[in-house]
Design an enzyme around this catalytic site. Structure first.
Site, PDB file in Angstrom:
ATOM      1  N   LYS A 186      13.624  28.682  14.028  1.00 18.76           N
ATOM      2  CA  LYS A 186      13.151  27.437  13.414  1.00 18.76           C
ATOM      3  C   LYS A 186      14.022  26.235  13.834  1.00 18.76           C
ATOM      4  CE  LYS A 186       9.685  29.065  11.027  1.00 18.76           C
ATOM      5  NZ  LYS A 186       9.512  30.509  11.250  1.00 18.76           N
TER       6      LYS A 186
HETATM    7  C1  LIG Z   1       8.719  31.295   9.941  1.00 19.96           C
HETATM    8  C2  LIG Z   1       7.650  31.033   8.995  1.00 19.96           C
HETATM    9  C3  LIG Z   1       7.601  31.616   7.725  1.00 19.96           C
HETATM   10  C4  LIG Z   1       8.503  32.710   7.289  1.00 19.96           C
HETATM   11  O1  LIG Z   1       9.842  32.507   7.480  1.00 19.96           O
HETATM   12  P1  LIG Z   1      10.857  33.724   7.672  1.00 19.96           P
HETATM   13  O2  LIG Z   1      12.168  33.036   7.413  1.00 19.96           O
HETATM   14  O3  LIG Z   1      10.746  34.208   9.073  1.00 19.96           O
HETATM   15  O4  LIG Z   1      10.551  34.749   6.654  1.00 19.96           O
HETATM   16  C5  LIG Z   1       6.609  31.218   6.858  1.00 19.96           C
HETATM   17  N1  LIG Z   1       5.687  30.331   7.208  1.00 19.96           N
HETATM   18  C6  LIG Z   1       5.680  29.766   8.422  1.00 19.96           C
HETATM   19  C7  LIG Z   1       4.636  28.761   8.754  1.00 19.96           C
HETATM   20  C8  LIG Z   1       6.639  30.110   9.365  1.00 19.96           C
HETATM   21  O5  LIG Z   1       6.595  29.576  10.588  1.00 19.96           O
END
Ligand SMILES: *Cc1c(COP(=O)(O)O)cnc(C)c1O
Length: 396
Positions: A186
Site C-alpha cells: 500500500k
Molecule cells: C489491501 C486492501 C484491503 C485489505 O488490506 P490487508 O491489510 O491486506 O488486509 C482491503 N480493501 C482494499 C481495497 C485493499 O486494497
C-alpha cells in the site's frame, strides 16, 4: 503506490527504538518501554492527518474493515452493500461477522454507483461500503445523501486511496467510519497493519475495545481490566506500528511524487483520442497511486494490456480477468465455498449474487486498464514509459 520502495533509515530508527526496549506489545509494560508508545503515537498522527477525532490501529486492512463493521453494530443477518470491483476483504469482513454481503454495480468512477445502490436497499440493509479503488473515490456526496435518507451507515474502504480527498475532506473521514490498510504494497506500509478513523466517540471506543478482546483499557493493570462486551484480537504490534509511524510522516512526500509521475503519464495519454479516463467525482482529489483509463471496448483493452506488457510496461492491470479484485472470479463467494456451515440468510444472498446482472460493471471493467504509479522511477523512466505507452495505445 508502494511505500516499501522507500523503506529506509527513518523506518529503521523507529523500529530500533522498539528493539532497544524489547517491548513489542502496544499495551502495558509502562516501565520497560523507555517512553515509546509507537501504536499510540501513530494513532494520534493518523487522526490528525485525516482530520478525525480518533484513530484505531489494527493488524491489517481486513481487520480494520471487520472491526469497523463490528464497532458500528453490524451483525448476523444485516446486509452490507459492497461493490463488484474491490478486494476480497470487502465481503470477507462482512461474512466474518455473520452479516450478508450484497454485491452492487460500479460505474465510470470504478466505484459503487449510487443509482444501483439505491435499488439494492432492503429493510435489512444496514451499511453501504464504497471502496475507493486504485487511488480514486466513489461519488461520496450522492452516497451520503442516500445513506441519510435510508438511515444507513457509510463505511469507507480507503485502503487504496490514502491521502486522497473529497470536497476537502480526507478519504476515509467523509463517512461514519473509514478504513486503511498498511500492508506491504500500500501507499504507506507497516509491513502488515490497518487503521480505522472516525469522529464518533462510541464507534471509536468500540473499535478500541473490540480489537483487544473487549478490554476497556481503564487503569494500568491489563489483568484487572473489565470486558464490557465480547471482542477479538486484532491488535497491531509495536514493531509494525513503528514502521508505519515513519511512513506516515512521509505520506505527503509520497503523494507529491505520485502526482508528478501520474501527471506526466496522463498528459501524454491524453493525446490518444481513443483513450478516456476514469471519472473522478466533482470535488475529488486522487492519491495518484494508479492511472486508470478506458479503451473503446473489451477487445482493444485486452490487446492494449498484452501489448503494453510485451513492450516492457509492467504494473498495468486488466482487473476484468483478475482473481482477487473482480466478481467474475469470485466463485468461492457465489457458491459459498466455506470450511464450515453458513447461515441460511447468507446462502440466499449468495445465490442472488451469483445470478445478478452485472453487465454495467462488466461494461466499465471490460474496457479498463490501471497502471501502478511507482515512487522510485527516475525522470527518464517516467518519460520513457509515457512515450512507450502513448505509442502502444495509438497503434491499438
Ligand atoms: C489491501 C486492501 C484491503 C485489505 O488490506 P490487508 O491489510 O491486506 O488486509 C482491503 N480493501 C482494499 C481495497 C485493499 O486494497
Amino acid at each position: 503506490m508502494p511505500g516499501f520502495e522507500f523503506f529506509g533509515a527513518k523506518e529503521r530508527a523507529e523500529v530500533q527504538d522498539v528493539l532497544d526496549s524489547g517491548v513489542l506489545m502496544r499495551y502495558g509494560f509502562d516501565g520497560m518501554r523507555n517512553g515509546h508508545w509507537k501504536a499510540r503515537e501513530l494513532e494520534k498522527a493518523l487522526a490528525e492527518r485525516m482530520q478525525t477525532k480518533y484513530a484505531q490501529l489494527v493488524s491489517s486492512g481486513t481487520a480494520a474493515l471487520t472491526v469497523a463493521l463490528a464497532s458500528v453494530g453490524i451483525g448476523a443477518g444485516d446486509e452490507v452493500i459492497v461493490p463488484t470491483f474491490t478486494f476480497v476483504a470487502s465481503f470477507e469482513s462482512v461474512l466474518a461477522l455473520g452479516a450478508i454481503p450484497v454485491l452492487v454495480d460500479i460505474d465510470d468512477t470504478l466505484a459503487l454507483d449510487p443509482n444501483t445502490v439505491a435499488k439494492a436497499i432492503t429493510k435489512n440493509t444496514k451499511a453501504v461500503m464504497p471502496v475507493h479503488m486504485c487511488g480514486s473515490m466513489a461519488d461520496l456526496g450522492a452516497l451520503k445523501v442516500l445513506c441519510k435518507k435510508h438511515n444507513l451507515l457509510l463505511i469507507e474502504d480507503a485502503c487504496q486511496a490514502i491521502g486522497g480527498s473529497y470536497k476537502g475532506i480526507p478519504l476515509g473521514a467523509y463517512g461514519d467510519i473509514g478504513c486503511f490498510s498498511f500492508d506491504y504494497v500500500k501507499t504507506i506500509t507497516c509491513g502488515e497493519g490497518g487503521g480505522i478513523i472516525t469522529s464518533n466517540e462510541t464507534y471509536y471506543k468500540n473499535a478500541d475495545h473490540y480489537s483487544d478482546h473487549g478490554h476497556d483499557h481503564i487503569g494500568k493493570d491489563r489483568g484487572a481490566e473489565d470486558h464490557p462486551f465480547l471482542g477479538y484480537n486484532y491488535r497491531i504490534s509495536e514493531l509494525h506500528a513503528a514502521v508505519g509511524l515513519a511512513q506516515l510522516k512521509r505520506l505527503d512526500d509520497f503523494l507529491k511524487i505520485q502526482k508528478k509521475h501520474y501527471t506526466i503519464l496522463k498528459g501524454s495519454l491524453e493525446n490518444v483520442e481513443e483513450v478516456t479516463f476514469r471519472r473522478v467525482p466533482e470535488g475529488g482529489v486522487e492519491n495518484y497511486s494508479f492511472l486508470n483509463f478506458f479503451l473503446p471496448d473489451e477487445e482493444s483493452a485486452r490487446r492494449a494490456h498484452s501489448t503494453l506488457l510485451s513492450a516492457g510496461i509492467d504494473g498495468c492491470f486488466y482487473w476484468f480477468d483478475n482473481n482477487w479484485h473482480y466478481h467474475k472470479k469470485w466463485d468461492h463467494l457465489k457458491n459459498l465455498t466455506t470450511l464450515g456451515p453458513v447461515s441460511e440468510k447468507v446462502t440466499k444472498q449468495a445465490d442472488k449474487n451469483k445470478t445478478a446482472d452485472f453487465s454495467q460493471s462488466d461494461h466499465w471493467m471490460g474496457r479498463s486498464l490501471s497502471c501502478l504509479i511507482k515512487l522510485s522511477w527516475t525522470e527518464e523512466e517516467v518519460a520513457r514509459r509515457a512515450k512507450t505507452m502513448t505509442e502502444v495505445l495509438r497503434n491499438i
